[in-house]
Write a protein that holds these residues in place. Structure first.
Motif, PDB file in Angstrom:
ATOM      1  N   TYR A   4       0.803  -1.223   0.000  1.00 17.62           N
ATOM      2  CA  TYR A   4       0.000   0.000   0.000  1.00 17.62           C
ATOM      3  C   TYR A   4       0.835   1.272   0.000  1.00 17.62           C
ATOM      4  O   TYR A   4       0.300   2.371   0.129  1.00 17.62           O
ATOM      5  N   LYS A  38      -9.593   1.290   4.082  1.00 14.52           N
ATOM      6  CA  LYS A  38      -8.147   1.451   4.279  1.00 14.52           C
ATOM      7  C   LYS A  38      -7.678   0.555   5.430  1.00 14.52           C
ATOM      8  O   LYS A  38      -6.651  -0.115   5.331  1.00 14.52           O
ATOM      9  N   ASP A  83      -7.780  -3.166   4.468  1.00 15.80           N
ATOM     10  CA  ASP A  83      -6.650  -3.519   3.618  1.00 15.80           C
ATOM     11  C   ASP A  83      -5.373  -3.657   4.446  1.00 15.80           C
ATOM     12  O   ASP A  83      -4.569  -4.567   4.226  1.00 15.80           O
ATOM     13  N   THR A 138      -4.024   3.739   3.862  1.00 17.52           N
ATOM     14  CA  THR A 138      -3.746   2.338   4.194  1.00 17.52           C
ATOM     15  C   THR A 138      -2.317   2.160   4.669  1.00 17.52           C
ATOM     16  O   THR A 138      -2.048   1.422   5.624  1.00 17.52           O
TER      17      THR A 138
END
Length: 208
Positions: free
Chosen positions: A45, A161, A164, A194
Motif C-alpha cells: 500500500y 483502508k 486492507d 492504508t
C-alpha cells in the motif's frame, strides 16, 4: 543458496519500470509494456494503482516455485538479501522484517543483542533472532532509509483502508488473533491512508 532455507537467489531481474496495475495484501502487479509482473512486497500500500513506478526485483527459486520479490530501492533489496543469508530466515520472514517502519530500531536491536525485539516478527524465534544478531552485526547501517515517502489514498473510506492494512499484516505472517487484538487501537487512530494504518499496526505488533 541462502542459509539453509532451500532458497536460491537469482538476479535475472534488476528492476521493473511500469505502471501499477493491481494491489493485493501481499503483492503488486506492475504492467511493463503490456506484461504484468507479480511482485511480493513488504508494503503493497505504499504503491497506488495507475501510478508509474520503478521497483527493484529479486527472483527467488525454490524446488516447486519461482517468485519475484519487489523493493522500493536498492537498499531495501540489499537488506532483504542480507536477511536471507541468515540461517532460518525465509523470504516471508524477511519481508515481515522489512515492513517494519523502525529501521533504526532494527539496526540498534542487532547492535545491542536485543533478541526480544527480533522475536516480535512472525516466524522469528529466539534461536533465529540470535542467529540474525550473530550474522548481521556490523553489516546494517543504522541510518538506512528503506522507505519511500507516503502518498495518501484519501479517496478510499477509512474502513476500507483499515481492512486492507489488516489483510496486509496477516499476509506478512502475523496471526489473525494478533491482528484482531490491535484493530480497536487502529480504529481510534483515524489515519489518512492504508500505508499509515499498516505502519501503525506494525509498530503496535513489534513494540516491546
Amino acid at each position: 543458496m541462502a542459509g539453509s532455507t532451500g532458497v536460491m537467489e537469482d538476479n535475472m531481474y534488476e528492476f521493473f519500470r511500469g505502471q501499477v496495475a493491481a494491489i493485493a495484501p501481499d503483492c503488486v502487479v506492475i504492467d511493463v509494456n503490456g506484461v504484468g509482473y507479480r511482485l511480493l512486497v513488504a508494503n503493497p500500500y505504499s504503491f497506488h494503482v495507475g501510478e508509474d513506478t520503478l521497483v527493484y526485483a529479486q527472483l527467488i527459486i525454490r524446488e516447486n516455485e519461482q517468485s519475484l520479490y519487489g523493493f522500493n530501492d536498492q537498499e531495501q533489496k540489499r537488506l532483504f538479501n542480507l536477511l536471507l543469508s541468515v540461517t532460518g530466515i525465509g523470504p516471508k520472514s524477511a519481508l515481515a522484517i522489512l515492513a517494519n517502519v523502525d529501521t533504526q530500531g532494527l539496526a540498534q536491536a542487532i547492535s545491542a543483542n536485543d533478541v526480544a525485539f527480533l522475536t516480535r516478527f512472525p516466524g522469528i524465534g529466539k534461536k533465529t533472532a540470535a542467529q540474525i544478531i550473530l550474522d548481521l552485526q556490523g553489516k546494517i547501517d543504522q541510518h538506512l532509509d528503506l522507505f519511500t515517502p507516503e502518498v495518501a489514498d484519501s479517496a478510499a473510506p477509512a474502513s476500507a483502508k483499515l481492512a486492507d492494512a489488516l489483510a496486509a499484516l496477516t499476509a506478512l505472517g502475523f496471526t489473525e488473533r494478533e491482528v484482531k487484538k490491535i484493530e480497536p487501537k487502529l480504529v481510534k487512530e483515524q489515519l489518512d491512508d492504508t500505508d499509515a494504518y499498516l505502519r501503525a499496526g506494525l509498530k503496535l505488533l513489534t513494540k516491546h
